[in-house]
Design a protein around this motif. Structure first.
Motif, PDB file in Angstrom:
ATOM      1  N   LYS A 196     -13.065  -6.695  21.709  1.00 33.21           N
ATOM      2  CA  LYS A 196     -11.990  -7.497  21.111  1.00 33.21           C
ATOM      3  C   LYS A 196     -11.570  -6.820  19.801  1.00 33.21           C
ATOM      4  N   GLN A 197     -11.315  -7.613  18.744  1.00 33.98           N
ATOM      5  CA  GLN A 197     -10.971  -7.000  17.456  1.00 33.98           C
ATOM      6  C   GLN A 197     -11.915  -7.544  16.367  1.00 33.98           C
ATOM      7  N   THR A 198     -11.807  -6.972  15.175  1.00 36.85           N
ATOM      8  CA  THR A 198     -12.661  -7.389  14.045  1.00 36.85           C
ATOM      9  C   THR A 198     -11.784  -7.926  12.926  1.00 36.85           C
ATOM     10  N   LEU A 199     -12.115  -9.143  12.450  1.00 35.32           N
ATOM     11  CA  LEU A 199     -11.287  -9.823  11.427  1.00 35.32           C
ATOM     12  C   LEU A 199     -12.009  -9.798  10.077  1.00 35.32           C
ATOM     13  N   PHE A 200     -11.270  -9.350   9.052  1.00 32.63           N
ATOM     14  CA  PHE A 200     -11.786  -9.338   7.674  1.00 32.63           C
ATOM     15  C   PHE A 200     -11.002 -10.391   6.886  1.00 32.63           C
ATOM     16  N   MET A 201     -11.634 -11.498   6.547  1.00 33.86           N
ATOM     17  CA  MET A 201     -10.940 -12.610   5.872  1.00 33.86           C
ATOM     18  C   MET A 201     -10.960 -12.418   4.357  1.00 33.86           C
ATOM     19  N   LEU A 202      -9.793 -12.585   3.733  1.00 38.28           N
ATOM     20  CA  LEU A 202      -9.742 -12.622   2.263  1.00 38.28           C
ATOM     21  C   LEU A 202     -10.403 -13.919   1.808  1.00 38.28           C
ATOM     22  N   ASP A 203     -10.769 -13.967   0.519  1.00 42.70           N
ATOM     23  CA  ASP A 203     -11.382 -15.206   0.016  1.00 42.70           C
ATOM     24  C   ASP A 203     -10.371 -16.344   0.005  1.00 42.70           C
ATOM     25  N   ARG A 204      -9.120 -15.987  -0.338  1.00 37.70           N
ATOM     26  CA  ARG A 204      -8.073 -17.023  -0.366  1.00 37.70           C
ATOM     27  C   ARG A 204      -6.821 -16.498   0.320  1.00 37.70           C
ATOM     28  N   PRO A 205      -6.165 -17.323   1.146  1.00 41.89           N
ATOM     29  CA  PRO A 205      -4.941 -16.872   1.811  1.00 41.89           C
ATOM     30  C   PRO A 205      -3.806 -16.696   0.801  1.00 41.89           C
ATOM     31  N   ILE A 206      -2.877 -15.800   1.154  1.00 39.91           N
ATOM     32  CA  ILE A 206      -1.762 -15.483   0.241  1.00 39.91           C
ATOM     33  C   ILE A 206      -0.457 -15.623   1.013  1.00 39.91           C
ATOM     34  N   GLN A 207       0.486 -16.334   0.490  1.00 35.70           N
ATOM     35  CA  GLN A 207       1.819 -16.450   1.099  1.00 35.70           C
ATOM     36  C   GLN A 207       2.554 -15.127   0.919  1.00 35.70           C
ATOM     37  N   VAL A 208       3.087 -14.579   2.013  1.00 33.95           N
ATOM     38  CA  VAL A 208       3.866 -13.333   1.902  1.00 33.95           C
ATOM     39  C   VAL A 208       5.212 -13.539   2.579  1.00 33.95           C
ATOM     40  N   TYR A 209       6.154 -12.643   2.236  1.00 31.42           N
ATOM     41  CA  TYR A 209       7.532 -12.778   2.723  1.00 31.42           C
ATOM     42  C   TYR A 209       7.999 -11.454   3.322  1.00 31.42           C
ATOM     43  N   ALA A 210       8.977 -11.556   4.190  1.00 28.44           N
ATOM     44  CA  ALA A 210       9.535 -10.334   4.794  1.00 28.44           C
ATOM     45  C   ALA A 210       9.963  -9.381   3.668  1.00 28.44           C
ATOM     46  N   GLY A 211       9.603  -8.124   3.821  1.00 27.49           N
ATOM     47  CA  GLY A 211       9.980  -7.137   2.803  1.00 27.49           C
ATOM     48  C   GLY A 211       8.885  -6.875   1.795  1.00 27.49           C
ATOM     49  N   ASP A 212       7.905  -7.791   1.730  1.00 21.22           N
ATOM     50  CA  ASP A 212       6.778  -7.545   0.803  1.00 21.22           C
ATOM     51  C   ASP A 212       6.038  -6.291   1.262  1.00 21.22           C
ATOM     52  N   SER A 213       5.486  -5.556   0.283  1.00 18.45           N
ATOM     53  CA  SER A 213       4.685  -4.385   0.656  1.00 18.45           C
ATOM     54  C   SER A 213       3.212  -4.681   0.381  1.00 18.45           C
ATOM     55  N   ILE A 214       2.375  -4.297   1.327  1.00 12.70           N
ATOM     56  CA  ILE A 214       0.911  -4.408   1.143  1.00 12.70           C
ATOM     57  C   ILE A 214       0.358  -2.997   1.285  1.00 12.70           C
ATOM     58  N   HIS A 215      -0.019  -2.419   0.151  1.00 14.62           N
ATOM     59  CA  HIS A 215      -0.560  -1.051   0.247  1.00 14.62           C
ATOM     60  C   HIS A 215      -1.944  -1.008  -0.378  1.00 14.62           C
ATOM     61  N   GLY A 216      -2.699   0.005   0.024  1.00 12.82           N
ATOM     62  CA  GLY A 216      -4.071   0.124  -0.496  1.00 12.82           C
ATOM     63  C   GLY A 216      -4.882   1.075   0.338  1.00 12.82           C
ATOM     64  N   ASN A 217      -6.192   0.842   0.367  1.00 15.45           N
ATOM     65  CA  ASN A 217      -7.037   1.729   1.180  1.00 15.45           C
ATOM     66  C   ASN A 217      -8.259   1.002   1.715  1.00 15.45           C
ATOM     67  N   ILE A 218      -8.861   1.655   2.690  1.00 15.57           N
ATOM     68  CA  ILE A 218     -10.072   1.154   3.331  1.00 15.57           C
ATOM     69  C   ILE A 218     -11.130   2.236   3.203  1.00 15.57           C
ATOM     70  N   VAL A 219     -12.371   1.845   2.913  1.00 16.89           N
ATOM     71  CA  VAL A 219     -13.473   2.808   2.806  1.00 16.89           C
ATOM     72  C   VAL A 219     -14.630   2.294   3.668  1.00 16.89           C
ATOM     73  N   LEU A 220     -15.042   3.135   4.635  1.00 15.48           N
ATOM     74  CA  LEU A 220     -16.215   2.773   5.448  1.00 15.48           C
ATOM     75  C   LEU A 220     -17.413   3.438   4.784  1.00 15.48           C
ATOM     76  N   ARG A 221     -18.258   2.641   4.145  1.00 18.81           N
ATOM     77  CA  ARG A 221     -19.394   3.196   3.404  1.00 18.81           C
ATOM     78  C   ARG A 221     -20.669   2.941   4.183  1.00 18.81           C
ATOM     79  N   ARG A 222     -21.196   4.030   4.750  1.00 22.92           N
ATOM     80  CA  ARG A 222     -22.389   3.890   5.583  1.00 22.92           C
ATOM     81  C   ARG A 222     -23.559   3.456   4.714  1.00 22.92           C
ATOM     82  N   ASN A 223     -24.378   2.549   5.248  1.00 26.74           N
ATOM     83  CA  ASN A 223     -25.516   2.061   4.495  1.00 26.74           C
ATOM     84  C   ASN A 223     -26.543   3.175   4.331  1.00 26.74           C
ATOM     85  N   PRO A 224     -26.904   3.528   3.109  1.00 29.44           N
ATOM     86  CA  PRO A 224     -27.823   4.650   2.907  1.00 29.44           C
ATOM     87  C   PRO A 224     -29.241   4.345   3.365  1.00 29.44           C
TER      88      PRO A 224
END
Ligand SMILES: N=C(N)NCC[C@H]1O[C@@H](n2cnc3c(N)ncnc32)[C@H](O)[C@@H]1O
Length: 445
Positions: A385-413
């Protein structure tokens, strides 16, 4: 109802040392770096402890700590950072194989790869790494004419796989070898290394490390990797039903106000990713994008690590801090980090991100068609299936809003099959002030 064994609060807190860095993903968590000494006041659960560092209190991941003064080998649980007994024990029973074999999208894709390459498979030597019940190996033997298939399986399922190979008249072509692929001796190099190694969020279980080690040791020059490439896809999404059933529920159950439980609900239901989430395509706030891409011919085991530092347990005392910082940044693996820039296509509630993976199987024939297994919401559902990552609080967004950033997979040492997925995002909106956020999700330690 099964309750986790909770150790009674000890009178005197115990001192633990941090084995690696941890970045808090919520106000109730406590950040620390390798070598920090923390006072553990309460082992409230097996995974999260209530601890203090320089007068600041918060939750910390228990697996990142070791009792101060204990030697590396003292802690029995650290003797097997791969947790092989538990891992291969689980694959020695039918439950997981039944789940994988019942996944028609997954299994038919591998069959299609064999069928569409059957002519080129003639007289080839194949390794099926982690063959389980041997289904892929028997597809090879029945649908093509390879000279040999080495069906490698580390769990006790291998004994039954030998029987299945004989039962289906494949014993002339298929040889079942029991053991870890990276430790086994094969009589020859192989032309094709085929494996179904993908875990939740593509990498969980980190079986991919075994595939890369086997590639480096047993795939002949010019040999073929199946899958040939892999990608982790990500999309910002709504998850209203999950939010309603885990968080909104506490607002007025049976006419009572249970909202004081909502911080606990956030910790319990939103701290870890939600595996086996089936996202409705309508809940995607825009088109997904591939954030992590692996070329299975060139990716190296070291690329699977995002280093926090030079060595997880010790740092060379002679190196200056400046040089350490300089070298740390040079260690960040590009393979385990991905940038994203989404443009919200419709107004909605940004509850979190959903991730899934695709893998591609290149043709053995020049110019032949590539076969793809897509585990996303617009393809036939799979057992991942898929994997869901929930934010702590939901955020209202609108058409045209930009969501940019990054993801880091940090293997457990410490726990080598586990990782932490860190997400950093900024929302730029014409309607609201811009907002930024970051959250780390342990998977599972
Ligand atoms: N997420 C998955 N696709 N898991 C499939 C794992 C299958 O491969 C087997 N397996 C995993 N790692 C290895 C390894 N290094 N060597 C041999 N078999 C393995 C495991 O016992 C199970 O049958």
């Amino acid at each position: 109802m099964q309750t986790e064994k909770v150790e009674e609060e000890d009178d005197a807190p115990e001192e633990y040392v941090a084995l690696c860095d941890f970045t808090a993903s919520g106000s109730e968590q406590l950040s620390f770096i390798t070598g920090d000494k923390l006072l553990v006041h309460n082992k409230s659960s097996a995974d999260w402890w209530w601890a203090e560092l320089q007068g600041v209190i918060g939750y910390v991941p228990a697996s990142y700590l070791r009792l101060d003064g204990a030697e590396e080998g003292d802690d029995a649980s650290l003797e097997d950072p791969w947790q092989d007994d538990e891992y291969f024990g689980s694959y020695g029973t039918l439950r997981l194989h039944l789940e994988m074999l019942s996944d028609r999208s997954r299994t038919e894709t591998y069959r299609q790869v064999i069928v569409s390459n059957s002519a080129s498979l003639r007289d080839k030597v194949v390794m099926d790494l982690g063959c389980g019940t041997g289904i892929i190996s028997m597809f090879c033997a029945q649908l093509a004419k390879p000279s040999m298939v080495y069906a490698v399986e580390a769990s006790s399922m291998a004994e039954h796989t030998r029987q299945l190979v004989k039962q289906n008249g494949c014993e002339e072509v298929v040889t079942v070898l029991q053991g870890r692929a990276e430790e086994l001796e094969l009589p020859e190099q192989v032309d094709i290394l085929v494996s179904e190694w993908m875990g939740n969020c593509l990498l969980f279980e980190f079986m991919v490390e075994s595939v890369l080690l086997a590639r480096d040791r047993w795939l002949r020059d010019g040999g073929v990797m199946w899958p040939s490439s892999a990608a982790l896809a990500l999309v910002p999404c709504q998850a209203d039903s999950y939010y309603t059933e885990t968080m909104a529920f506490w607002e007025r159950p049976y006419g009572l106000d249970f909202t004081p439980l909502q911080p606990l609900a956030q910790q319990e239901f939103f701290t870890k990713p939600k595996f086996s989430h089936l996202i409705d395509p309508e809940d995607c706030l825009c088109a997904p994008c591939d954030v992590i891409c692996l070329n299975m011919y060139t990716v190296q085991v070291r690329d699977l690590e995002v280093s926090n530092g030079l060595l997880y347990y010790k740092r060379p005392q002679f190196l200056s801090v400046y040089l350490l910082i300089l070298m740390e940044h040079s260690f960040i693996s590009q393979e385990m980090t991905g940038e994203f820039q989404f443009c919200v296509e419709k107004p909605g509630i940004f509850h979190g991100f959903t991730a899934w993976f695709t893998v591609q199987f290149e043709s053995l024939e020049m110019g032949g068609a590539t076969v793809e297994l897509n585990t996303g919401p617009n393809s036939d559902p799979t057992h991942w299936k898929q994997t869901l990552f929930m934010l702590d609080r939901p955020i209202q967004v609108y058409a045209g809003d930009s969501i940019h950033g990054n993801i880091v997979l940090r293997r457990n040492p410490v726990w080598r099959r586990h990782m932490t997925v860190a997400l950093h995002w900024t929302i730029n909106s014409n309607t609201d002030d811009s907002q930024a956020g970051t959250k780390s999700f342990p998977m599972w330690r």
